[in-house]
Design an enzyme around this catalytic site. Sequence first.
Site: not given
Length: 542
Positions: A215, A242, A340, A440, A526
């Site tokens: 990174r 995070h 992650t 579904k 999210k």
Amino acid sequence: MMKREKNVIYGPEPLHPLEDKTAGEMLFRALRKHSHLPQAIVDVFGDESLSYKEFFEATCLLAQSLHNCGYKMNDVVSICAENNKRFFIPIIAAWYIGMIVAPVNESYIPDELCKVMGISKPQIVFCTKNILNKVLEVQSRTNFIKRIIILDTVENIHGCESLPNFISRYSDGNIANFKPLHYDPVEQVAAILCSSGTTGLPKGVMQTHQNICVRLIHALDPEAGTQLIPGVTVLVYVPFFHAFGFSINLGYFMVGLRVIMLRRFEQEAFLKAIQDYEVRSIVNVPAIILFLSKSPLVDKYDLSSLRELCCGAAPLAKEVAEIAVKRLNLPGIRCGFGLTESTSANIHSLGDEFKSGSLGRVTPLMAAKIADRETGKALGPNQVGELCIKGPMVSKGYVNNVKATKEAIDDDGWLHSGDFGYYDEDEHFYVVDRYKELIKYKGSQVAPAELEEILLKNPCIRDVAVVGIPDLEAGELPSAFVVIQPGKEITAKEVYDYLAERVSHTKYLRGGVRFVDSIPRNVTGKITRKELLKQLLEKSSK
Ligand code: ATP
Ligand code: MG
């Protein structure tokens, strides 16, 4: 450049080679080199800053202190703090002496903190004064925390030492001869970071020094990261604990950027900070790109310093990105994809290339493929399957969970992301959604992200989440939670019809349309669909 062999796509050569160095050694060198730069990190809310020289010296003095206090290789240090200008001092100091860092979500209640800290069992915790009481409670309920240090006070509180007091008691006071330890970057675990917990409980992921070093070299590579040079101003609001905020910041310090920091995201503080500090680049989650594209507040501020918006962590609707880009007069949005479990972005817009809707291409030293979920076969362009990642950013897996590690990382080293998507003829990757989020309906599968993207095109819809509501006959029924754009009106039937005109009949919103004030999202932006569904089911059972 990009190589494709047997449907595996390999990233380009990096500008800087991966050396036999730890993340501590790389950051030590970088911070020392940037010591002439006046600001490393600025806290917008307190208007306080830390210079690169102060930052560098503090990491060395703290490393000495930890060492003199008896901490050694593999001991674990946790950071439990909201975004703070000193957040990365204990992290980098710990790496100088081979300790493992385990930052945690400071907004958790003590029960949750006991659980996530129970994964890494830190002997020492750095926290802010706001969080101290919670950490004390965790200390009293567990048996591993032996010492707590407060990052943002001068005085000791409740018998816990402040950072300056700890340093003045234990350090040598002189860093002239200080050097970080060298140890094996490939094997040594650097950090235990928790995944977002979107699909279940957060999992503790072991990232090695090498994972993080990749990174760091990406950040220095204009072809792989952003084209930013020392002294340039960036803004960060995503949480530092995070993997997303963690790896972004480390990359920024590597380059020598001026990091403008928000303790948490607040709309007006965010816009004002861009204007006042003349911010050039920001890494975002999709909800904030949505805010930038739709909020009338945006017009109240001068955002003309912005040259670059990046985005990751969840699917970004193409149309939303296009509106934001036009409104802010940018060449495009630089996307990135990672987990992650794979440290940071493994797929990224490279160089000057922007392809609308795409996540970009494989980053240097990494490889990616789209695998057929049943046969595992690597698929060709434009075929949909599971996105898999391989290379030196793939972590060692989960703490104390060999079974889950084996399920995620196969014997050939491929990390299975659980996301499905495809790549095109130019090796640009696209992610549609997660397998676990598919609705579904009878025999068909419906991706909520696809329906959300279409609904967000409607100018009356400010924000939206689609979930599957359990149904005895059909399995699940697609259902939408809609936030109306202020000043506009739309009915449930109009929302239903809007979608129905644009998709096949299996995707209709048969589970209904509900209006809400906001869409719940977790710390990495999210949508927490399970939470939404739970709320709904609780309401309907009352
Ligand atoms: P958990 O694994 O605990 O359920 P999580 O998968 O959300 O939570 P993270 O490691 O924070 O935890 O997130 C990785 C996931 O984020 C990816 O698997 C993918 O679903 C999503 N993601 C990351 N970047 C992007 C992107 N650019 N576009 C779409 N999805 C993305
Ligand atoms: Mg995950």
